[in-house]
Motif scaffolding. Sequence first.
Motif, PDB file in Angstrom:
ATOM      1  N   SER A  70       0.816  -1.214   0.000  1.00 44.82           N
ATOM      2  CA  SER A  70       0.000   0.000   0.000  1.00 44.82           C
ATOM      3  C   SER A  70       0.850   1.264   0.000  1.00 44.82           C
ATOM      4  N   ARG A  71       2.098   1.167   0.421  1.00 45.54           N
ATOM      5  CA  ARG A  71       3.033   2.286   0.373  1.00 45.54           C
ATOM      6  C   ARG A  71       4.451   1.735   0.497  1.00 45.54           C
ATOM      7  N   CYS A  72       5.399   2.614   0.230  1.00 44.73           N
ATOM      8  CA  CYS A  72       6.833   2.289   0.303  1.00 44.73           C
ATOM      9  C   CYS A  72       7.313   1.384  -0.827  1.00 44.73           C
ATOM     10  N   SER A  73       6.503   1.191  -1.859  1.00 40.80           N
ATOM     11  CA  SER A  73       6.938   0.363  -2.991  1.00 40.80           C
ATOM     12  C   SER A  73       7.984   1.099  -3.828  1.00 40.80           C
ATOM     13  N   LYS A  74       8.689   0.355  -4.630  1.00 43.97           N
ATOM     14  CA  LYS A  74       9.719   0.909  -5.516  1.00 43.97           C
ATOM     15  C   LYS A  74       9.091   1.858  -6.534  1.00 43.97           C
ATOM     16  N   PRO A  75       9.660   3.053  -6.716  1.00 47.57           N
ATOM     17  CA  PRO A  75       9.145   3.976  -7.742  1.00 47.57           C
ATOM     18  C   PRO A  75       9.275   3.366  -9.137  1.00 47.57           C
ATOM     19  N   ASN A  76       8.369   3.750 -10.005  1.00 44.91           N
ATOM     20  CA  ASN A  76       8.420   3.220 -11.374  1.00 44.91           C
ATOM     21  C   ASN A  76       9.662   3.676 -12.124  1.00 44.91           C
ATOM     22  N   ASP A  77      10.111   4.883 -11.863  1.00 44.05           N
ATOM     23  CA  ASP A  77      11.288   5.425 -12.538  1.00 44.05           C
ATOM     24  C   ASP A  77      12.277   5.877 -11.480  1.00 44.05           C
ATOM     25  N   LEU A  78      13.296   5.062 -11.261  1.00 47.88           N
ATOM     26  CA  LEU A  78      14.280   5.385 -10.234  1.00 47.88           C
ATOM     27  C   LEU A  78      15.144   6.573 -10.612  1.00 47.88           C
ATOM     28  N   SER A  79      15.173   6.928 -11.897  1.00 47.90           N
ATOM     29  CA  SER A  79      15.999   8.047 -12.342  1.00 47.90           C
ATOM     30  C   SER A  79      15.254   9.376 -12.313  1.00 47.90           C
ATOM     31  N   ASN A  80      13.986   9.369 -11.888  1.00 48.51           N
ATOM     32  CA  ASN A  80      13.191  10.583 -11.829  1.00 48.51           C
ATOM     33  C   ASN A  80      13.168  11.093 -10.392  1.00 48.51           C
ATOM     34  N   PRO A  81      13.912  12.142 -10.094  1.00 47.66           N
ATOM     35  CA  PRO A  81      13.980  12.607  -8.693  1.00 47.66           C
ATOM     36  C   PRO A  81      12.630  13.033  -8.136  1.00 47.66           C
ATOM     37  N   GLU A  82      11.782  13.639  -8.952  1.00 48.20           N
ATOM     38  CA  GLU A  82      10.484  14.090  -8.464  1.00 48.20           C
ATOM     39  C   GLU A  82       9.601  12.909  -8.070  1.00 48.20           C
ATOM     40  N   GLN A  83       9.604  11.858  -8.890  1.00 49.44           N
ATOM     41  CA  GLN A  83       8.791  10.686  -8.550  1.00 49.44           C
ATOM     42  C   GLN A  83       9.339   9.977  -7.315  1.00 49.44           C
ATOM     43  N   VAL A  84      10.648   9.880  -7.208  1.00 53.61           N
ATOM     44  CA  VAL A  84      11.255   9.250  -6.031  1.00 53.61           C
ATOM     45  C   VAL A  84      10.912  10.030  -4.770  1.00 53.61           C
ATOM     46  N   ALA A  85      10.977  11.356  -4.854  1.00 53.92           N
ATOM     47  CA  ALA A  85      10.652  12.174  -3.682  1.00 53.92           C
ATOM     48  C   ALA A  85       9.197  12.017  -3.274  1.00 53.92           C
ATOM     49  N   ALA A  86       8.301  11.931  -4.254  1.00 52.53           N
ATOM     50  CA  ALA A  86       6.876  11.763  -3.933  1.00 52.53           C
ATOM     51  C   ALA A  86       6.627  10.418  -3.260  1.00 52.53           C
ATOM     52  N   ASP A  87       7.249   9.355  -3.753  1.00 53.35           N
ATOM     53  CA  ASP A  87       7.074   8.037  -3.142  1.00 53.35           C
ATOM     54  C   ASP A  87       7.702   7.975  -1.756  1.00 53.35           C
ATOM     55  N   ASN A  88       8.802   8.671  -1.572  1.00 52.29           N
ATOM     56  CA  ASN A  88       9.411   8.715  -0.244  1.00 52.29           C
ATOM     57  C   ASN A  88       8.491   9.401   0.764  1.00 52.29           C
ATOM     58  N   ALA A  89       7.785  10.444   0.297  1.00 49.73           N
ATOM     59  CA  ALA A  89       6.897  11.168   1.210  1.00 49.73           C
ATOM     60  C   ALA A  89       5.717  10.314   1.655  1.00 49.73           C
ATOM     61  N   ARG A  90       5.287   9.393   0.811  1.00 49.58           N
ATOM     62  CA  ARG A  90       4.156   8.527   1.181  1.00 49.58           C
ATOM     63  C   ARG A  90       4.580   7.352   2.058  1.00 49.58           C
ATOM     64  N   CYS A  91       5.890   7.105   2.160  1.00 53.83           N
ATOM     65  CA  CYS A  91       6.382   5.983   2.968  1.00 53.83           C
ATOM     66  C   CYS A  91       6.623   6.477   4.391  1.00 53.83           C
ATOM     67  N   ASN A  92       5.655   6.204   5.285  1.00 55.32           N
ATOM     68  CA  ASN A  92       5.720   6.748   6.644  1.00 55.32           C
ATOM     69  C   ASN A  92       5.966   5.682   7.696  1.00 55.32           C
ATOM     70  N   ILE A  93       6.588   4.542   7.302  1.00 59.09           N
ATOM     71  CA  ILE A  93       6.935   3.525   8.291  1.00 59.09           C
ATOM     72  C   ILE A  93       8.137   4.020   9.088  1.00 59.09           C
ATOM     73  N   ARG A  94       8.018   3.972  10.361  1.00 60.99           N
ATOM     74  CA  ARG A  94       9.105   4.443  11.221  1.00 60.99           C
ATOM     75  C   ARG A  94       9.755   3.303  11.985  1.00 60.99           C
ATOM     76  N   GLY A  95       9.517   2.082  11.553  1.00 54.65           N
ATOM     77  CA  GLY A  95      10.171   0.965  12.214  1.00 54.65           C
ATOM     78  C   GLY A  95       9.714   0.792  13.643  1.00 54.65           C
ATOM     79  N   ASP A  96      10.639   0.471  14.491  1.00 57.63           N
ATOM     80  CA  ASP A  96      10.293   0.235  15.897  1.00 57.63           C
ATOM     81  C   ASP A  96      10.465   1.486  16.731  1.00 57.63           C
TER      82      ASP A  96
END
Length: 528
Positions: free
Chosen positions: A293-319
Amino acid sequence: MPNMLQRTNRRETTTEIANDERARRAISTKLHVFSFLVFISVFALSTGANVAAENESRPARMRRYDANRIDTDEVFELGGYSESRQDRQRELGNKSKNKKKKKSRTGKSSSSNKKKGRSKTTKGSKSSKSTSSSGGGREKRNRKSSNTKKNSRSGRKGPGSKTRKKLNDRAQELMEEENALFLAAFADNRGGMSMPTPRPRPPPVPTPRPPVSAPTIPTRCGISPQERRAEILAEVSKISDPDDLLTGNSPQRKALDFIVDEDVLRLCPDDPTLGQRYILSVFYYSTEGPNWSRCSKPNDLSNPEQVAADNARCNIRGDGSQFAGSDAWLTGVSECEWGGITCGDSGSGSAISLFTENINVGGVLPFELQDLEKLEVLHVEEGRTRGTIPGEFGNIKNLKELDLNFNQISGNIPDSIFGLRDLIELDLNDNRLTGELSGSIGGMPNLQFLQLQNNRMSGQLPDSLGQLTRLVILNVDENQFTGAMPQSVCERRDINGGRLASLTADCLNPEDKFYVQCDTPECCTMCF
């Protein structure tokens, strides 16, 4: 090597064809010259007799011309310019008949005119005689010449049998000389071969297209891309089954392809983090990471904007650790920064925690996690994980927490799990586990939380549960256990001086098929 042989064969074939073409052109040129010379020779033969006869007397010359003249139509026929013989013979026959009639009508008058002419010539002067005779001769010659030209245009008698035979023989000789010249010229060009053998043109050899492959990515490792892939494959073969690495759609093969072809970091085979990054990549593909549902690999790893957007949706903080990662998985950062991963040594060392809770994790748990030697926390909760618990997890000797609750895991609890002496928490509730609870569970001296509720486990509860002196929570309700709760467990209750604060079982209705005898509040804290 096969490509070099094909190119050599094509060059040899092309050279031979070019030589044959030059030979044919040379022969064709020689034949054209020879044909022209033959035509000139025949034309000279036909006109030579006429030129020589100009010096003779008129009657002799005309008789010789009429008897031996060469039929120019025959010459043209030899050259390929034949006309319709039937039309010419018909026209000649008509002219012959008209000529005979004219002679019969004018025979007498012409004889009398000849006599009168001779008598007048005798009586006249010499000058007039010479003038009249010369003028009459010219007039007669002109008349015959015009008749001759007219006959030559409209049609004449053909040559005699001897002349025709000569022409045929000469034509045969010319054909033989032409064939001899052709063979000699071809032999000169072909190195002495007697007859030209047409060489069939070889079919065009299709140029093989280079196979379409993934783009070659330059590396910093000082080796070729092929060598890099081979050495990385050798390294990861120490972690995964080589057969899985050769299976095109397996998680192991996908992780290998990612490390070699897609990963932005372009790790070298001797990189110390290669194994850990590969293992976590296997976990991503094995648990259906693209469907998280989140934190999946971005479709285009070479696109900084897409990577940044996917990083923002990944809110797992571990333990909750200070170094818990929060970036999307498989991005071009250290794997310690991926969501839910915690590493030691200020976040750059070995993974010590893998926490993926409530992100719709599916698939199966990969056994490769056993090679994360320093892993202490493994939480894969509230997802769709199926399959069984890998027995290899018993090799993670530093593991302290194993939380797999609220999934679809089936099968028995491997005995190897009960050998984890540092394990503190074992949460397997709300799955589809079956089988009996092994008595080996007593070998976990540090276990404090054991939750097995809402499964399909059966049999009687082992007495070795009483050896868990640090146990705080023991929940075994909503299963198919029978028998009685061991007295050694009841003695661990907090009301009895122990640490066991929560103990639940299926002890509510003795009439139930799956019933565990456990008195409350003396032993169990709650019955279901």
